[in-house]
Motif scaffolding. Structure first.
Motif, PDB file in Angstrom:
ATOM      1  N   LYS A  85     -33.366  -7.652 -25.808  1.00 53.97           N
ATOM      2  CA  LYS A  85     -34.087  -8.537 -24.889  1.00 53.97           C
ATOM      3  C   LYS A  85     -33.097  -9.338 -24.059  1.00 53.97           C
ATOM      4  O   LYS A  85     -31.967  -9.567 -24.458  1.00 53.97           O
ATOM      5  CB  LYS A  85     -35.007  -9.463 -25.688  1.00 53.97           C
ATOM      6  CG  LYS A  85     -36.113  -8.703 -26.400  1.00 53.97           C
ATOM      7  CD  LYS A  85     -37.003  -9.645 -27.145  1.00 53.97           C
ATOM      8  CE  LYS A  85     -38.111  -8.908 -27.854  1.00 53.97           C
ATOM      9  NZ  LYS A  85     -38.975  -9.821 -28.610  1.00 53.97           N
ATOM     10  N   ASP A  86     -33.558  -9.790 -22.898  1.00 63.73           N
ATOM     11  CA  ASP A  86     -32.702 -10.488 -21.941  1.00 63.73           C
ATOM     12  C   ASP A  86     -32.229 -11.824 -22.505  1.00 63.73           C
ATOM     13  O   ASP A  86     -33.046 -12.697 -22.809  1.00 63.73           O
ATOM     14  CB  ASP A  86     -33.484 -10.714 -20.647  1.00 63.73           C
ATOM     15  CG  ASP A  86     -32.639 -11.341 -19.554  1.00 63.73           C
ATOM     16  OD1 ASP A  86     -31.395 -11.303 -19.672  1.00 63.73           O
ATOM     17  OD2 ASP A  86     -33.220 -11.848 -18.592  1.00 63.73           O
ATOM     18  N   PRO A  87     -30.911 -12.030 -22.661  1.00 60.86           N
ATOM     19  CA  PRO A  87     -30.443 -13.302 -23.213  1.00 60.86           C
ATOM     20  C   PRO A  87     -30.534 -14.460 -22.227  1.00 60.86           C
ATOM     21  O   PRO A  87     -30.495 -15.621 -22.627  1.00 60.86           O
ATOM     22  CB  PRO A  87     -28.987 -13.010 -23.577  1.00 60.86           C
ATOM     23  CG  PRO A  87     -28.586 -11.913 -22.683  1.00 60.86           C
ATOM     24  CD  PRO A  87     -29.820 -11.098 -22.425  1.00 60.86           C
ATOM     25  N   HIS A  88     -30.665 -14.173 -20.937  1.00 60.06           N
ATOM     26  CA  HIS A  88     -30.704 -15.229 -19.922  1.00 60.06           C
ATOM     27  C   HIS A  88     -32.121 -15.680 -19.574  1.00 60.06           C
ATOM     28  O   HIS A  88     -32.295 -16.570 -18.766  1.00 60.06           O
ATOM     29  CB  HIS A  88     -29.991 -14.751 -18.654  1.00 60.06           C
ATOM     30  CG  HIS A  88     -28.586 -14.306 -18.919  1.00 60.06           C
ATOM     31  ND1 HIS A  88     -27.593 -15.180 -19.309  1.00 60.06           N
ATOM     32  CD2 HIS A  88     -28.018 -13.078 -18.880  1.00 60.06           C
ATOM     33  CE1 HIS A  88     -26.465 -14.511 -19.482  1.00 60.06           C
ATOM     34  NE2 HIS A  88     -26.694 -13.238 -19.236  1.00 60.06           N
ATOM     35  N   TYR A  89     -33.114 -15.060 -20.165  1.00 58.61           N
ATOM     36  CA  TYR A  89     -34.498 -15.452 -19.949  1.00 58.61           C
ATOM     37  C   TYR A  89     -34.766 -16.761 -20.687  1.00 58.61           C
ATOM     38  O   TYR A  89     -34.162 -17.046 -21.719  1.00 58.61           O
ATOM     39  CB  TYR A  89     -35.421 -14.336 -20.460  1.00 58.61           C
ATOM     40  CG  TYR A  89     -36.883 -14.600 -20.268  1.00 58.61           C
ATOM     41  CD1 TYR A  89     -37.468 -14.454 -19.026  1.00 58.61           C
ATOM     42  CD2 TYR A  89     -37.681 -14.995 -21.331  1.00 58.61           C
ATOM     43  CE1 TYR A  89     -38.811 -14.692 -18.847  1.00 58.61           C
ATOM     44  CE2 TYR A  89     -39.021 -15.240 -21.164  1.00 58.61           C
ATOM     45  CZ  TYR A  89     -39.581 -15.092 -19.909  1.00 58.61           C
ATOM     46  OH  TYR A  89     -40.905 -15.333 -19.740  1.00 58.61           O
ATOM     47  N   ASP A  90     -35.678 -17.565 -20.173  1.00 63.26           N
ATOM     48  CA  ASP A  90     -36.007 -18.855 -20.783  1.00 63.26           C
ATOM     49  C   ASP A  90     -37.035 -18.635 -21.892  1.00 63.26           C
ATOM     50  O   ASP A  90     -38.237 -18.823 -21.696  1.00 63.26           O
ATOM     51  CB  ASP A  90     -36.533 -19.809 -19.711  1.00 63.26           C
ATOM     52  CG  ASP A  90     -36.707 -21.207 -20.245  1.00 63.26           C
ATOM     53  OD1 ASP A  90     -36.040 -21.540 -21.242  1.00 63.26           O
ATOM     54  OD2 ASP A  90     -37.506 -21.959 -19.678  1.00 63.26           O
ATOM     55  N   TRP A  91     -36.550 -18.255 -23.074  1.00 65.31           N
ATOM     56  CA  TRP A  91     -37.432 -17.988 -24.205  1.00 65.31           C
ATOM     57  C   TRP A  91     -37.906 -19.303 -24.823  1.00 65.31           C
ATOM     58  O   TRP A  91     -37.198 -20.298 -24.798  1.00 65.31           O
ATOM     59  CB  TRP A  91     -36.694 -17.182 -25.279  1.00 65.31           C
ATOM     60  CG  TRP A  91     -36.225 -15.840 -24.843  1.00 65.31           C
ATOM     61  CD1 TRP A  91     -34.967 -15.493 -24.481  1.00 65.31           C
ATOM     62  CD2 TRP A  91     -37.018 -14.670 -24.703  1.00 65.31           C
ATOM     63  NE1 TRP A  91     -34.916 -14.172 -24.132  1.00 65.31           N
ATOM     64  CE2 TRP A  91     -36.160 -13.637 -24.265  1.00 65.31           C
ATOM     65  CE3 TRP A  91     -38.356 -14.378 -24.918  1.00 65.31           C
ATOM     66  CZ2 TRP A  91     -36.613 -12.344 -24.028  1.00 65.31           C
ATOM     67  CZ3 TRP A  91     -38.794 -13.090 -24.685  1.00 65.31           C
ATOM     68  CH2 TRP A  91     -37.939 -12.093 -24.246  1.00 65.31           C
TER      69      TRP A  91
END
Length: 184
Positions: A85-91
């Protein structure tokens, strides 16, 4: 009898017969009783209600086959590890890269960032094996070469205080005097 899933030598119980048909991991991973799986959907209205319950589109919603494991209407999610999964997404939860309300995979404990990584590797498997065997073969060749033709650096003979004990003589050329350390 519990159905067991074996993965890299680790045996995990996928189904808990004590809870009479409910999957253990889904029970522990869910936030509320509304997210627990119901019976397997049979009609189109049940499919729509189950997809809405898990915040999924109807065309994305698929369930595990009704094979007696008791998974019910829990969605069959793709096998995607947290590393993919995208590590730069605002999870909402960046440690496991998950948003609030997002359903968990049935084997979510296996796809955490500290465990299985299913992301594609840069180097193919056969190239990795080839490099490993070339390295091990080269090291074995150099070990054999080193044991067959040993190399010793030049050294001077060991220095002793007066004379060498092996070549005759004592450590000291001075005659030994008998010393008494007591008086009678």
């Amino acid at each position: 009898m519990a159905l067991r899933s074996v993965f890299f030598g680790v045996t995990r119980i996928r189904y808990c017969p004590i809870l009479a048909g409910s999957p253990c991991k889904v029970r522990y991973a869910s936030s509320s009783k509304d997210e627990l799986p119901d019976v397997f959907p049979k009609t189109q209205e049940e499919w729509k209600a189950a997809a809405k319950k898990y915040n999924m589109h109807l065309h994305d919603y698929q369930v595990y086959p009704d094979d007696g494991l008791g998974l019910g209407d829990y969605p069959m999610l793709p096998d995607v590890s947290s590393n993919e999964k995208d590590p730069h997404y605002d999870w909402d939860d960046p440690s496991i890269r998950r948003n609030w309300g997002e359903p968990l995979h049935f084997d979510s404990d296996m796809y955490l960032r500290s465990r299985l990584d299913k992301s594609p590797v840069i180097v193919p498997w056969n190239t990795m094996c080839k490099h490993l065997f070339i390295f091990i073969g080269g090291m074995l060749f150099f070990f054999f070469l080193g044991s067959t033709f040993p190399s010793h650096p030049p050294m001077a003979p060991k220095q002793f205080p007066f004379q060498h004990p092996v070549k005759g003589g004592h450590f000291c050329n001075v005659p030994k005097e008998e010393k008494k350390h007591y008086v009678f």
